[in-house]
Design a protein around this motif. Sequence first.
Motif: not given
Length: 537
Positions: A116-119, A276-286, A124-135
């Motif tokens: 819940r607090h990682t992936r 990278d943020l939002g990426a993964s080592f097992l990406p979903t197939r298109p 949801s995109g919230r982590q990208e907003l948080i990471s734009s600060g001093a995190v």
Amino acid sequence: MTAPAVPAAPRAIRVPRQLVGTGTLLRFALRRDRLFLPAWVAVPALIVLATPGALDGLYGTASARASLFHQVAANPSFRALIGPLHGTSTGALTAWRVGVYAAALAAAAGLLVVVRHTRDEEESGRQELISSGAVGRRAALTSALLTALVADAALALLVTAGLAARGVAGALALGLGLGATGLVFGSAAAVVAQLTESARAARGLTAALLGAAFALRAAGDATTPDGSSAATWLSPLGWLENLRPYARERWWVLGLFAAAVAVQTAAAYALAGRRDLGASFLPTRPGPAAGRLGTAGALAGRLHRGSLLGWSAAFLAAGIVYGSLTDSVAGIVQDSAGARAIFRRTGGPAAPADAFLASMTGMLAMLAALFAVASVLRAHTEETSGRAEPLLAAPLGRLRWAAGHLTVAFAGSALLMVVAGLGLTAGYGARPAALLGACLVRLPAVWAVGGLAVLLYGWAPRYARVAWAVALAALLTGWVGPALDAPRAVLDLSPFTHLPPLPGAPVQWPPVLALTALAALLTGAGLVGLRRRDLTG
């Protein structure tokens, strides 16, 4: 004149750059989970703390406990279901009776919290907003693991304090074992969250690990009476058994938990720094270039397909296992007055085999209610993530859109109970019509819980997750209440207790029809609310 010396400013605590903001994120996570965490901590703690009193009433004498010890040692089916018994004290019986299942609940809480607090946050995109600060880069992962640690520490503290009167050493061993099991699966979820691209896949894979751990433990316990099998040692749930609370504790087993948590946490940190943020080592197939889903119902079916297949496989396996255990468990129930009393409270005044089968079908129905709630709340997730709004901007009504998810919730839960009935028939080898009817007669209660989830989602989406608490309360009441000889007024709070305990009991249609009508009423009222309110974002 010499200027007065200026006192030196206190040195600030230097936080590694990668962990900057961890404390703030931890407080935020605890604030968000102020309802979820106490519930998940309280359920296993209450199960454990309420058990000794019930066992004192069922096995109050040393001879009764010794007889149970020998029966469990001689019955591999019963050991596979619950685990080996290592002692004859009430504390040892408590660790045996509910230890594995309380540990499984702690493990489920740990994996859900970490995902819940990682992936979930990245998706949801919230982590990208948080990471734009001093995190810091690893602050979110650290705060998620610390949140799980807080919950597991609270569980360990409650169990230790509550059972200390039965023996401090045994209470500490059981409490630490339960908390450590939660941490093992929480750190495993941290690794899986780096590998997968969606929170749903992360939860599914970690839940599969938990199921594999339970299966390994069951297979190992069935082969040896003392938990010494290699398969048992491969499972963290087996480590809890071999910690042996209240039976000459093996404190060194805690080192296995610590090593597993350390290795998995290190792996999660290493993986988090290499993507990278939002990426993964097992990406979903298109998907295909041209869309193949022409209706909202087809889209809902595609979204729920993996979940439904996984639940169906689990229900089929559980049905086969429980069906194959029926004759063996019926024998030990017949020989033990305490076990006979427990199963007859859940399965009705029937023969031991029928009472056991009724108990198992009831438990599977309670688990099917969790699937129904999860499927309903998937619509809530689609709405809050913003994926529902583009669909509803087209000529698609809200009711048609929601109907796809609700069809999966209600028809899917019916499919699960049919699959469970087929599994029970395959394992037991007889009475297909009776076992299938025993499974299907539980559906109105499953649908009533799902209908409550629809009502909350339709009128108060902010509190839609309260449906989880209701489903867990029904599970706790139906599973632990009869074993603890809870008052009838408490048992009646669960819709499952009002249905006839088939097989072995006559069919009573009024409660079946009443619960079916209640489910329809709750669902209809929830859809009215969904149609009238604004979308949430």
